[in-house]
Design a protein around this motif. Structure first.
Motif, PDB file in Angstrom:
ATOM      1  N   LYS A 320      48.240  17.931 -10.329  1.00 24.57           N
ATOM      2  CA  LYS A 320      47.747  16.557 -10.388  1.00 24.57           C
ATOM      3  C   LYS A 320      46.460  16.386 -11.187  1.00 24.57           C
ATOM      4  O   LYS A 320      46.171  15.282 -11.638  1.00 24.57           O
ATOM      5  CB  LYS A 320      47.538  16.026  -8.961  1.00 24.57           C
ATOM      6  N   PHE A 321      45.679  17.449 -11.373  1.00 27.32           N
ATOM      7  CA  PHE A 321      44.372  17.295 -12.010  1.00 27.32           C
ATOM      8  C   PHE A 321      44.273  18.115 -13.296  1.00 27.32           C
ATOM      9  O   PHE A 321      44.640  19.293 -13.331  1.00 27.32           O
ATOM     10  CB  PHE A 321      43.253  17.711 -11.052  1.00 27.32           C
ATOM     11  N   THR A 322      43.771  17.427 -14.348  1.00 25.15           N
ATOM     12  CA  THR A 322      43.517  18.064 -15.637  1.00 25.15           C
ATOM     13  C   THR A 322      42.149  17.607 -16.127  1.00 25.15           C
ATOM     14  O   THR A 322      41.807  16.425 -16.023  1.00 25.15           O
ATOM     15  CB  THR A 322      44.580  17.676 -16.680  1.00 25.15           C
ATOM     16  N   ILE A 323      41.347  18.536 -16.677  1.00 26.37           N
ATOM     17  CA  ILE A 323      40.075  18.165 -17.287  1.00 26.37           C
ATOM     18  C   ILE A 323      40.188  18.280 -18.802  1.00 26.37           C
ATOM     19  O   ILE A 323      40.988  19.052 -19.316  1.00 26.37           O
ATOM     20  CB  ILE A 323      38.898  19.010 -16.753  1.00 26.37           C
ATOM     21  N   PHE A 350      23.519  -5.900 -55.204  1.00 24.20           N
ATOM     22  CA  PHE A 350      24.007  -5.654 -53.851  1.00 24.20           C
ATOM     23  C   PHE A 350      23.032  -4.757 -53.102  1.00 24.20           C
ATOM     24  O   PHE A 350      22.483  -3.812 -53.673  1.00 24.20           O
ATOM     25  CB  PHE A 350      25.392  -5.003 -53.876  1.00 24.20           C
ATOM     26  N   TYR A 351      22.842  -5.035 -51.795  1.00 18.18           N
ATOM     27  CA  TYR A 351      21.904  -4.232 -51.013  1.00 18.18           C
ATOM     28  C   TYR A 351      22.166  -4.421 -49.521  1.00 18.18           C
ATOM     29  O   TYR A 351      22.615  -5.465 -49.067  1.00 18.18           O
ATOM     30  CB  TYR A 351      20.454  -4.607 -51.330  1.00 18.18           C
ATOM     31  N   THR A 352      21.897  -3.356 -48.781  1.00 15.76           N
ATOM     32  CA  THR A 352      21.965  -3.388 -47.329  1.00 15.76           C
ATOM     33  C   THR A 352      20.994  -2.354 -46.783  1.00 15.76           C
ATOM     34  O   THR A 352      20.727  -1.335 -47.437  1.00 15.76           O
ATOM     35  CB  THR A 352      23.383  -3.080 -46.809  1.00 15.76           C
ATOM     36  N   SER A 353      20.461  -2.617 -45.601  1.00 19.83           N
ATOM     37  CA  SER A 353      19.646  -1.628 -44.883  1.00 19.83           C
ATOM     38  C   SER A 353      20.302  -1.272 -43.546  1.00 19.83           C
ATOM     39  O   SER A 353      19.617  -0.906 -42.594  1.00 19.83           O
ATOM     40  CB  SER A 353      18.228  -2.161 -44.662  1.00 19.83           C
ATOM     41  N   ASP A 354      21.612  -1.388 -43.499  1.00 23.19           N
ATOM     42  CA  ASP A 354      22.388  -1.042 -42.313  1.00 23.19           C
ATOM     43  C   ASP A 354      22.637   0.465 -42.325  1.00 23.19           C
ATOM     44  O   ASP A 354      23.348   0.981 -43.199  1.00 23.19           O
ATOM     45  CB  ASP A 354      23.719  -1.800 -42.330  1.00 23.19           C
ATOM     46  N   TYR A 355      22.059   1.178 -41.354  1.00 27.80           N
ATOM     47  CA  TYR A 355      22.162   2.637 -41.341  1.00 27.80           C
ATOM     48  C   TYR A 355      23.572   3.125 -41.018  1.00 27.80           C
ATOM     49  O   TYR A 355      23.851   4.323 -41.166  1.00 27.80           O
ATOM     50  CB  TYR A 355      21.139   3.229 -40.370  1.00 27.80           C
ATOM     51  N   ASP A 356      24.481   2.248 -40.608  1.00 23.03           N
ATOM     52  CA  ASP A 356      25.889   2.626 -40.500  1.00 23.03           C
ATOM     53  C   ASP A 356      26.472   2.936 -41.877  1.00 23.03           C
ATOM     54  O   ASP A 356      27.499   3.607 -41.978  1.00 23.03           O
ATOM     55  CB  ASP A 356      26.702   1.509 -39.856  1.00 23.03           C
ATOM     56  N   LEU A 357      25.825   2.442 -42.932  1.00 28.21           N
ATOM     57  CA  LEU A 357      26.265   2.698 -44.307  1.00 28.21           C
ATOM     58  C   LEU A 357      25.376   3.719 -45.008  1.00 28.21           C
ATOM     59  O   LEU A 357      25.475   3.903 -46.218  1.00 28.21           O
ATOM     60  CB  LEU A 357      26.287   1.391 -45.106  1.00 28.21           C
ATOM     61  N   SER A 358      24.504   4.385 -44.260  1.00 24.97           N
ATOM     62  CA  SER A 358      23.650   5.432 -44.824  1.00 24.97           C
ATOM     63  C   SER A 358      24.362   6.774 -44.743  1.00 24.97           C
ATOM     64  O   SER A 358      25.453   6.894 -44.185  1.00 24.97           O
ATOM     65  CB  SER A 358      22.326   5.496 -44.067  1.00 24.97           C
ATOM     66  N   GLY A 359      23.736   7.800 -45.292  1.00 19.98           N
ATOM     67  CA  GLY A 359      24.254   9.147 -45.141  1.00 19.98           C
ATOM     68  C   GLY A 359      23.739   9.771 -43.852  1.00 19.98           C
ATOM     69  O   GLY A 359      22.529   9.742 -43.590  1.00 19.98           O
ATOM     70  N   TYR A 360      24.617  10.313 -43.043  1.00 21.51           N
ATOM     71  CA  TYR A 360      24.195  10.934 -41.786  1.00 21.51           C
ATOM     72  C   TYR A 360      25.297  11.835 -41.264  1.00 21.51           C
ATOM     73  O   TYR A 360      26.424  11.832 -41.754  1.00 21.51           O
ATOM     74  CB  TYR A 360      23.847   9.870 -40.728  1.00 21.51           C
ATOM     75  N   ASN A 361      24.972  12.615 -40.253  1.00 19.63           N
ATOM     76  CA  ASN A 361      25.983  13.365 -39.517  1.00 19.63           C
ATOM     77  C   ASN A 361      25.803  13.095 -38.036  1.00 19.63           C
ATOM     78  O   ASN A 361      24.732  12.664 -37.586  1.00 19.63           O
ATOM     79  CB  ASN A 361      25.935  14.863 -39.843  1.00 19.63           C
ATOM     80  N   ALA A 362      26.849  13.333 -37.255  1.00 21.39           N
ATOM     81  CA  ALA A 362      26.821  12.999 -35.837  1.00 21.39           C
ATOM     82  C   ALA A 362      27.634  14.002 -35.041  1.00 21.39           C
ATOM     83  O   ALA A 362      28.609  14.581 -35.536  1.00 21.39           O
ATOM     84  CB  ALA A 362      27.375  11.592 -35.611  1.00 21.39           C
ATOM     85  N   ASN A 363      27.186  14.212 -33.794  1.00 25.19           N
ATOM     86  CA  ASN A 363      27.889  15.074 -32.856  1.00 25.19           C
ATOM     87  C   ASN A 363      28.229  14.277 -31.599  1.00 25.19           C
ATOM     88  O   ASN A 363      27.385  13.518 -31.096  1.00 25.19           O
ATOM     89  CB  ASN A 363      27.018  16.270 -32.463  1.00 25.19           C
ATOM     90  N   GLN A 364      29.450  14.461 -31.113  1.00 26.20           N
ATOM     91  CA  GLN A 364      29.862  13.803 -29.884  1.00 26.20           C
ATOM     92  C   GLN A 364      30.440  14.836 -28.928  1.00 26.20           C
ATOM     93  O   GLN A 364      31.314  15.619 -29.298  1.00 26.20           O
ATOM     94  CB  GLN A 364      30.907  12.719 -30.163  1.00 26.20           C
ATOM     95  N   TYR A 365      29.923  14.816 -27.696  1.00 28.99           N
ATOM     96  CA  TYR A 365      30.354  15.757 -26.676  1.00 28.99           C
ATOM     97  C   TYR A 365      31.005  14.957 -25.551  1.00 28.99           C
ATOM     98  O   TYR A 365      30.455  13.944 -25.105  1.00 28.99           O
ATOM     99  CB  TYR A 365      29.168  16.547 -26.127  1.00 28.99           C
ATOM    100  N   GLY A 366      32.151  15.414 -25.092  1.00 33.83           N
ATOM    101  CA  GLY A 366      32.853  14.641 -24.077  1.00 33.83           C
ATOM    102  C   GLY A 366      33.462  15.490 -22.982  1.00 33.83           C
ATOM    103  O   GLY A 366      33.718  16.690 -23.159  1.00 33.83           O
ATOM    104  N   MET A 367      33.672  14.839 -21.844  1.00 31.33           N
ATOM    105  CA  MET A 367      34.371  15.475 -20.727  1.00 31.33           C
ATOM    106  C   MET A 367      35.170  14.399 -20.008  1.00 31.33           C
ATOM    107  O   MET A 367      34.668  13.294 -19.756  1.00 31.33           O
ATOM    108  CB  MET A 367      33.388  16.137 -19.763  1.00 31.33           C
ATOM    109  N   GLY A 368      36.407  14.731 -19.692  1.00 31.42           N
ATOM    110  CA  GLY A 368      37.247  13.797 -18.969  1.00 31.42           C
ATOM    111  C   GLY A 368      38.019  14.500 -17.867  1.00 31.42           C
ATOM    112  O   GLY A 368      38.178  15.723 -17.888  1.00 31.42           O
ATOM    113  N   ILE A 369      38.468  13.726 -16.902  1.00 30.96           N
ATOM    114  CA  ILE A 369      39.322  14.262 -15.844  1.00 30.96           C
ATOM    115  C   ILE A 369      40.436  13.258 -15.586  1.00 30.96           C
ATOM    116  O   ILE A 369      40.213  12.043 -15.597  1.00 30.96           O
ATOM    117  CB  ILE A 369      38.523  14.553 -14.551  1.00 30.96           C
ATOM    118  N   ARG A 370      41.640  13.771 -15.400  1.00 37.42           N
ATOM    119  CA  ARG A 370      42.812  12.923 -15.161  1.00 37.42           C
ATOM    120  C   ARG A 370      43.509  13.335 -13.876  1.00 37.42           C
ATOM    121  O   ARG A 370      43.729  14.525 -13.626  1.00 37.42           O
ATOM    122  CB  ARG A 370      43.792  12.995 -16.320  1.00 37.42           C
ATOM    123  N   TYR A 371      43.842  12.319 -13.093  1.00 37.86           N
ATOM    124  CA  TYR A 371      44.692  12.499 -11.918  1.00 37.86           C
ATOM    125  C   TYR A 371      46.056  11.903 -12.264  1.00 37.86           C
ATOM    126  O   TYR A 371      46.151  10.768 -12.723  1.00 37.86           O
ATOM    127  CB  TYR A 371      44.099  11.779 -10.710  1.00 37.86           C
TER     128      TYR A 371
END
Length: 415
Positions: A320-323, A350-371
């Motif tokens: 019943k349980f999975t992580i 053309f110009y923008t200062s929206d950092y969603d359009l800048s150069g960057y890198n990102a890390n995402q860490y996750g944990m889930g559990i399912r019944y």
């Protein structure tokens, strides 16, 4: 006397009983590069989203799915569309939130889908619609697709197309609106003059998006499954965000208290072409462990290229349980039109200062559990609980933005 035996056949329904998904998520973020205030200022935001997905079998071959939801957010950065409303004792600043009306909004959406499966269950046709609304944006969409299974359902090919026809109700920064005047305006000490921003309203307030998605999936062995996909997306119209400020390096600076007044708003081309190409590879290690991998390459004609890699390892603890521990890495280059605060020139197209359009890198860490309970022993009225999911993700970006999201989802099955 002879008897003729009547031949009968049974065709399994595509969906045996109605299903209901109840979903809730809570998202929070913080950072110091708000696009609303020209790339400098608080990015604090919280968002709570609730949605319900209902799948109803119509006869043996057809399913109607209705996905509807509401999202309510409070944003320190968007509150500074008008940093002068709200608390009169507050010092106007891009690093603090206004308490006025622009700090919060609600998005509501409705997304029905119809799908039909062939008698042999090797072909699926679908049609869908979409409508959403919030204070400054309205969207309507429609689309459809076709899926074909071959090779005893070991091979799957799909194609889907969608169109979105959107309309802005532009909310410009308060200082760029007609009739604005505030006696607190002060020029930077190195300049003298009258506040006269380089601003004109957008004449086209529509945004149209067209996309085609192509997918291919193959079961390679009892333990290995692979899929590849590609999207082709074309957008036209008002692709800029009307309330995002830009500050020029060759213009005088004007302030109200600690808040710098805009030289203009974001200006971006009125067309954009995007192509993401990705692949998944899932490998069954054992009854306990499965490897799920994902990679996507993205490019567009604004100069952005991006790479996404994801690894998830479901671990079955019991029947019943999975992580689900997971990790995602993302990296992108800057758009051709991105400028940090005070770098763009007033002569630039053309110009923008929206950092969603800048150069960057990102890390995402996750944990889930399912019944999961295939026998749906737990009941609410006539619906049995099939699955319950809880997931937590933490997101860190190299430009200082950090965020987290907590989501809960349940699936109920009718008798």
């Amino acid at each position: 006397m002879g008897f003729a035996q009547e031949e009968t056949s049974y065709k399994k329904r595509v969906l045996e009983a109605a299903e209901i998904d109840l979903l809730f998520s809570y998202y929070g973020q913080d950072g110091q590069n708000a696009a609303v205030t020209g790339g400098e200022g608080t990015e604090e935001l919280t968002d709570a989203t609730s949605s319900i997905v209902v799948r109803i079998p119509i006869g043996e071959d057809d399913i109607i799915t209705v996905d509807a939801g509401i999202s309510a957010y409070t944003s320190a950065s968007s509150s500074n569309v008008n940093p002068l409303d709200g608390d009169v004792n507050r010092n106007a600043s891009p690093f603090s939130a206004s308490s006025g009306a622009s700090r919060q909004d609600v998005l509501a959406y409705f997304n029905p889908t119809y799908s039909h499966s062939s008698d042999d269950r090797n072909s699926i046709v679908n049609a869908k619609a979409y409508v959403s609304s919030e204070y400054d944006y309205f969207s309507v969409g429609f689309g459809g697709g076709y899926t074909r299974l071959f090779n005893e359902k070991n091979t799957e090919i799909s194609i889907n197309a969608q169109v979105f026809l959107d309309k802005w109700n532009p909310q410009y920064p308060i200082e760029l609106r007609e009739g604005f005047f505030d006696s607190r305006i002060a020029s930077d000490e190195t300049f003298e003059g009258t506040y006269n921003p380089n601003f004109t309203k957008f004449t086209d307030e529509t945004r149209n998006s067209y996309s085609v998605s192509i997918g291919f999936s193959q079961i390679l062995s009892k333990k290995l499954q692979a899929s590849i996909f590609m999207d082709i997306v074309s957008q036209s119209g008002l692709l800029s965000t009307p309330f995002q400020r830009v500050y020029f390096g060759d213009s005088p600076n004007f302030f109200i208290e600690d808040f710098q007044l805009a030289d203009d708003v974001e200006r971006l081309p009125n067309t954009r072409f995007k192509i993401p190409i990705g692949a998944r590879l899932n490998y069954y290690l054992s009854d306990t462990f499965v490897l799920r991998t994902y990679y996507r390459f993205y490019t567009d004609n604004w100069g952005i290229t991006a790479h996404t890699a994801n690894l998830e390892v479901p671990i079955k603890l019991s029947d019943k349980f999975t992580i689900y521990p997971s990790y995602r890495y993302y990296q992108q280059t800057a758009a051709d039109y991105f400028y940090a605060k005070d770098i763009a020139l007033s002569t630039t197209e053309f110009y923008t200062s929206d950092y969603d359009l800048s150069g960057y890198n990102a890390n995402q860490y996750g944990m889930g559990i399912r019944y999961k309970d295939i026998f749906t022993k737990a009941k609410i009225l006539t619906f049995g609980l099939k699955t319950l999911d809880l997931r937590v993700n933490k997101y860190d970006r190299s430009d200082g933005l950090n965020a987290f999201i907590v989501s809960v989802g349940t699936t109920f099955v009718g008798d």
